[in-house]
Motif scaffolding. Structure first.
Motif, PDB file in Angstrom:
ATOM      1  N   LYS A   1      -3.994  24.081  20.709  1.00 14.54           N
ATOM      2  CA  LYS A   1      -4.953  23.815  19.606  1.00 14.54           C
ATOM      3  C   LYS A   1      -4.282  23.221  18.498  1.00 14.54           C
ATOM      4  O   LYS A   1      -3.138  23.479  18.078  1.00 14.54           O
ATOM      5  N   GLN A   2      -5.202  22.374  17.690  1.00 13.67           N
ATOM      6  CA  GLN A   2      -4.827  21.816  16.353  1.00 13.67           C
ATOM      7  C   GLN A   2      -4.258  22.787  15.562  1.00 13.67           C
ATOM      8  O   GLN A   2      -4.618  23.977  15.626  1.00 13.67           O
ATOM      9  N   ASN A   3      -3.057  22.543  14.635  1.00 11.84           N
ATOM     10  CA  ASN A   3      -2.824  23.467  13.678  1.00 11.84           C
ATOM     11  C   ASN A   3      -2.069  22.682  12.567  1.00 11.84           C
ATOM     12  O   ASN A   3      -1.970  21.449  12.475  1.00 11.84           O
ATOM     13  N   ALA A   4      -1.557  23.353  11.434  1.00  8.00           N
ATOM     14  CA  ALA A   4      -0.919  22.819  10.471  1.00  8.00           C
ATOM     15  C   ALA A   4      -0.003  21.793  10.639  1.00  8.00           C
ATOM     16  O   ALA A   4       0.314  20.848   9.738  1.00  8.00           O
ATOM     17  N   ILE A   5       0.838  22.239  11.581  1.00  3.73           N
ATOM     18  CA  ILE A   5       2.109  21.614  11.838  1.00  3.73           C
ATOM     19  C   ILE A   5       1.835  20.232  12.300  1.00  3.73           C
ATOM     20  O   ILE A   5       2.154  19.117  11.739  1.00  3.73           O
ATOM     21  N   PHE A   6       1.055  20.155  13.532  1.00  4.92           N
ATOM     22  CA  PHE A   6       0.756  18.962  13.711  1.00  4.92           C
ATOM     23  C   PHE A   6      -0.193  17.898  12.904  1.00  4.92           C
ATOM     24  O   PHE A   6       0.116  16.701  12.962  1.00  4.92           O
ATOM     25  N   SER A   7      -0.998  18.757  12.147  1.00  3.07           N
ATOM     26  CA  SER A   7      -1.632  17.813  10.986  1.00  3.07           C
ATOM     27  C   SER A   7      -0.766  17.234  10.010  1.00  3.07           C
ATOM     28  O   SER A   7      -0.938  15.910   9.700  1.00  3.07           O
ATOM     29  N   LYS A   8       0.523  17.675  10.078  1.00  3.67           N
ATOM     30  CA  LYS A   8       1.610  17.153   8.940  1.00  3.67           C
ATOM     31  C   LYS A   8       2.129  16.102   9.767  1.00  3.67           C
ATOM     32  O   LYS A   8       2.395  14.944   9.251  1.00  3.67           O
ATOM     33  N   VAL A   9       2.194  16.167  11.123  1.00  2.23           N
ATOM     34  CA  VAL A   9       2.949  15.180  11.802  1.00  2.23           C
ATOM     35  C   VAL A   9       2.024  14.041  11.801  1.00  2.23           C
ATOM     36  O   VAL A   9       2.476  12.689  11.468  1.00  2.23           O
ATOM     37  N   TYR A  10       0.813  14.242  12.175  1.00  6.91           N
ATOM     38  CA  TYR A  10      -0.266  12.922  12.208  1.00  6.91           C
ATOM     39  C   TYR A  10      -0.218  12.369  10.824  1.00  6.91           C
ATOM     40  O   TYR A  10      -0.911  11.311  10.590  1.00  6.91           O
ATOM     41  N   SER A  11      -0.014  12.957   9.663  1.00  6.06           N
ATOM     42  CA  SER A  11      -0.097  12.398   8.265  1.00  6.06           C
ATOM     43  C   SER A  11       0.876  11.157   8.227  1.00  6.06           C
ATOM     44  O   SER A  11       0.604  10.102   7.468  1.00  6.06           O
ATOM     45  N   GLY A  12       2.172  11.343   9.035  1.00  4.19           N
ATOM     46  CA  GLY A  12       3.063  10.397   9.232  1.00  4.19           C
ATOM     47  C   GLY A  12       2.524   9.218   9.897  1.00  4.19           C
ATOM     48  O   GLY A  12       2.948   8.108   9.626  1.00  4.19           O
ATOM     49  N   TYR A  13       2.021   9.391  11.190  1.00  7.93           N
ATOM     50  CA  TYR A  13       1.332   8.299  11.763  1.00  7.93           C
ATOM     51  C   TYR A  13       0.337   7.555  11.035  1.00  7.93           C
ATOM     52  O   TYR A  13       0.093   6.221  11.169  1.00  7.93           O
ATOM     53  N   LYS A  14      -0.462   8.467  10.331  1.00  8.97           N
ATOM     54  CA  LYS A  14      -1.584   7.763   9.518  1.00  8.97           C
ATOM     55  C   LYS A  14      -0.907   6.483   8.671  1.00  8.97           C
ATOM     56  O   LYS A  14      -1.657   5.695   8.259  1.00  8.97           O
ATOM     57  N   LYS A  15       0.345   6.856   8.126  1.00 11.33           N
ATOM     58  CA  LYS A  15       0.862   5.792   7.041  1.00 11.33           C
ATOM     59  C   LYS A  15       0.887   4.155   7.817  1.00 11.33           C
ATOM     60  O   LYS A  15       1.065   3.340   7.136  1.00 11.33           O
ATOM     61  N   LEU A  16       1.123   4.304   9.172  1.00 12.82           N
ATOM     62  CA  LEU A  16       1.360   3.158  10.098  1.00 12.82           C
ATOM     63  C   LEU A  16      -0.009   2.279   9.803  1.00 12.82           C
ATOM     64  O   LEU A  16       0.055   0.871   9.655  1.00 12.82           O
ATOM     65  N   TYR A  17      -1.067   2.775   9.406  1.00 12.03           N
ATOM     66  CA  TYR A  17      -2.314   1.941   9.571  1.00 12.03           C
ATOM     67  C   TYR A  17      -2.982   2.119   8.121  1.00 12.03           C
ATOM     68  O   TYR A  17      -3.999   1.614   7.600  1.00 12.03           O
ATOM     69  N   THR A  18      -2.320   2.980   7.263  1.00  7.76           N
ATOM     70  CA  THR A  18      -2.948   2.866   5.696  1.00  7.76           C
ATOM     71  C   THR A  18      -1.800   2.466   4.786  1.00  7.76           C
ATOM     72  O   THR A  18      -2.116   2.483   3.344  1.00  7.76           O
ATOM     73  N   ALA A  19      -0.872   2.078   5.171  1.00 10.00           N
ATOM     74  CA  ALA A  19       0.349   1.424   4.343  1.00 10.00           C
ATOM     75  C   ALA A  19      -0.139  -0.060   3.943  1.00 10.00           C
ATOM     76  O   ALA A  19       0.614  -0.890   4.547  1.00 10.00           O
ATOM     77  N   HIS A  20      -0.595  -0.319   3.117  1.00 12.17           N
ATOM     78  CA  HIS A  20      -1.146  -1.623   2.651  1.00 12.17           C
ATOM     79  C   HIS A  20      -1.409  -1.645   1.150  1.00 12.17           C
ATOM     80  O   HIS A  20      -2.185  -2.550   0.533  1.00 12.17           O
ATOM     81  N   ASP A  21      -0.417  -0.898   0.347  1.00 10.29           N
ATOM     82  CA  ASP A  21      -0.671  -1.186  -0.931  1.00 10.29           C
ATOM     83  C   ASP A  21       0.227  -2.284  -1.680  1.00 10.29           C
ATOM     84  O   ASP A  21       1.248  -1.993  -2.067  1.00 10.29           O
ATOM     85  N   PHE A  22      -0.483  -3.228  -1.482  1.00 11.32           N
ATOM     86  CA  PHE A  22       0.239  -4.682  -1.856  1.00 11.32           C
ATOM     87  C   PHE A  22       0.462  -4.968  -3.523  1.00 11.32           C
ATOM     88  O   PHE A  22       0.930  -5.643  -3.872  1.00 11.32           O
ATOM     89  N   SER A  23      -0.028  -3.847  -4.065  1.00 13.07           N
ATOM     90  CA  SER A  23       0.408  -3.855  -5.463  1.00 13.07           C
ATOM     91  C   SER A  23       1.945  -3.489  -5.918  1.00 13.07           C
ATOM     92  O   SER A  23       2.530  -3.913  -6.940  1.00 13.07           O
ATOM     93  N   GLN A  24       2.703  -3.120  -4.581  1.00 12.30           N
ATOM     94  CA  GLN A  24       4.030  -3.049  -4.687  1.00 12.30           C
ATOM     95  C   GLN A  24       4.674  -4.482  -4.761  1.00 12.30           C
ATOM     96  O   GLN A  24       5.929  -4.303  -4.919  1.00 12.30           O
ATOM     97  N   PHE A  25       4.233  -5.545  -4.461  1.00 14.38           N
ATOM     98  CA  PHE A  25       4.834  -6.922  -4.606  1.00 14.38           C
ATOM     99  C   PHE A  25       5.082  -7.106  -6.089  1.00 14.38           C
ATOM    100  O   PHE A  25       4.115  -6.669  -6.758  1.00 14.38           O
ATOM    101  N   SER A  26       6.030  -7.890  -6.432  1.00  8.77           N
ATOM    102  CA  SER A  26       6.257  -8.295  -7.804  1.00  8.77           C
ATOM    103  C   SER A  26       5.604  -9.697  -7.959  1.00  8.77           C
ATOM    104  O   SER A  26       5.317 -10.196  -6.723  1.00  8.77           O
TER     105      SER A  26
END
Length: 260
Positions: free
Chosen positions: A123-148
């Motif tokens: 069953k889904q639980n808090a631990i796996f939700s935290k793991v998936y938040s790391g996977y989510k970074k793969l497709y939501t990491a596009h904060d291009f304001s980080q460029f100089s």
């Protein structure tokens, strides 16, 4: 008889007038396309404007392919994120290793198998939700304001047909590499040092509204031990259906897993 002769007469354009009209229409269409393309080219935004706006793109569903190569192996990972937090992940290494695995998940359960054919679930639980938040970074990491500003100036932008614009870069500019690292790092400690990076190849597609539609980058490291890292993010907000297959759910065995 006169009437019948009139009926049987074929009406044609004199002096090939029909061909001239067709050529005129084709010429007008080509002219419109050229003018429209010129408008898009001349009105194209700067790389800074395009990427700053693209950073605000809300990504709900997507596909991500990740490939890492080094002196020891090649690892291929594919992530598909669908509606309602449904996820499908596959990992494959060459030569084959323990990393070969497949995972399905939805709001209720997590299904997993390694090198064997047996599916297990919990069953889904808090631990796996935290793991998936790391996977989510793969497709939501596009904060291009980080460029100089120097990084923005190093990149180029051009019209990509009538659909939008393509921002690209290929080289060893430290500002671009640093900006991309800050944008895409899953965790600060997991990112190699800037000095380890030899070069980067980057392609970012945005539509006419300057929303992110696709991103590709390849990082090449100085050391063969680290090799290369390639990421391709695509089908952004285009994955309309994703469901755990019945072949997985009906054969899965429940694992006893308790949180302490």
């Amino acid at each position: 008889m006169a009437k019948n002769k009139t009926k049987n007469k074929r009406i044609i354009f004199p002096n090939n007038q029909g061909g001239k009209i067709a050529a005129l229409i084709l010429g007008i269409i080509i002219l419109i396309i050229v003018i429209w393309g010129s408008v898009i080219a001349f009105k194209k935004p700067s790389t800074k404007d395009a990427l700053t706006d693209a950073a605000n793109t809300k990504i709900e569903t997507a596909r991500v392919d990740v490939k890492t190569t080094n002196s020891k192996a090649k690892l291929y990972s594919n992530y598909v994120v669908g509606p309602n937090n449904t996820i499908h992940i596959t990992m494959k290494s060459i030569p084959k290793s323990d990393t070969n695995s497949e995972l399905w998940a939805n709001n209720k359960y997590v299904y997993h198998r390694d090198g064997t054919k047996q599916w297990n679930y919990i069953k889904q639980n808090a631990i796996f939700s935290k793991v998936y938040s790391g996977y989510k970074k793969l497709y939501t990491a596009h904060d291009f304001s980080q460029f100089s500003d120097d990084a923005f100036k190093a990149m180029t932008i051009k019209a990509n047909g009538f659909n939008g614009y393509l921002i690209s870069y290929n080289g060893d500019n430290r500002d671009v590499i640093r900006g991309m690292q800050n944008t895409t790092t899953v965790a600060p400690t997991s990112n190699p040092q800037l000095t380890n990076v030899k070069s980067i190849k980057l392609r970012i597609n945005v539509n006419r509204k300057k929303e992110l539609t696709e991103m590709y980058y390849k990082v090449t490291y100085h050391s063969k031990k680290e090799g290369t890292l390639t990421l391709h993010l695509y089908d952004i907000n285009q994955v309309n259906k994703l469901k755990v297959p019945s072949s997985v759910t009906k054969n899965a065995k429940k694992l006893d897993f308790k949180l302490k």
